[in-house]
Design a protein around this motif. Structure first.
Motif, short mmCIF file in Angstrom:
data_model
loop_
_atom_site.label_atom_id
_atom_site.label_comp_id
_atom_site.label_asym_id
_atom_site.label_seq_id
_atom_site.Cartn_x
_atom_site.Cartn_y
_atom_site.Cartn_z
N GLN A 163 8.03 -0.71 16.37
CA GLN A 163 7.51 0.58 16.81
C GLN A 163 8.65 1.55 17.10
N GLY A 164 8.49 2.79 16.62
CA GLY A 164 9.47 3.84 16.89
C GLY A 164 10.67 3.85 15.97
N GLN A 165 10.79 2.87 15.08
CA GLN A 165 11.91 2.86 14.14
C GLN A 165 11.42 3.28 12.76
#
Length: 174
Positions: A163-165
């Motif tokens: 998540q978030g990458q």
């Protein structure tokens, strides 16, 4: 089509930097960076690249020139923990393109496949002996956005999305 293209340097994690669209490249640069320049698994990468070249050549023959092939997956990384099993390809094709479905089906990944003779069933059937994972994508904004979002996601060594990458992927015009 020949042009001068230079992909950006890979990140410390061996990924292309995230971008708002795929990075335009050609097959020579793909081979230089993701086979010859890979820090590990060059033999496996060379096998995948050979299958990818053949697959894209067949796609061009069967569908016509001008197809945008988005290429992603473990092949478009320098991950060091495992060799890439395949190259992921999205053939982005105009919804008005005319081609014979029977000629394109052998180039695509099929899910939940069963056959009468010989009697068999499989959850997934990939072209090129499993060395390519290929899909048709209509060249429409919503479909392109969905695939961009999916292929910009980053997975860890166990295949779980981080998540978030985000990361980049490439496009070759056939």
């Amino acid at each position: 089509m020949e042009w001068n293209v230079v992909l950006p340097a890979l990140t410390a994690d061996g990924l292309l930097p995230p971008a708002g669209a795929p990075y335009l490249t050609d097959m020579d640069e793909l081979r230089q960076i993701f086979v010859d320049g890979a820090p590990a698994f060059r033999d496996e990468r060379a096998r995948v690249f050979t299958a990818l070249e053949l697959h894209l050549g067949l796609a061009r023959e069967r569908v016509g020139a001008g197809i945008h092939a988005w290429i992603d997956g473990g092949f478009i990384t320098h991950k060091t923990w495992a060799a890439p099993h395949d190259a992921d390809v999205a053939l982005v094709i105009s919804p008005t393109a005319h081609f014979v479905v029977d000629e394109v089906l052998p180039l695509l990944t099929l899910k939940d496949v069963s056959a009468v003779e010989p009697k068999l069933a499989t959850a997934r059937l990939q072209p090129m002996g499993g060395l390519v994972d290929a899909f048709l994508v209509p060249d429409q904004p919503a479909a392109r956005a969905t695939w961009h979002d999916t292929w910009s996601s980053v997975k860890d060594a166990t295949g779980v999305i981080v998540q978030g990458q985000r990361k980049g992927y490439v496009e070759v015009i056939l």
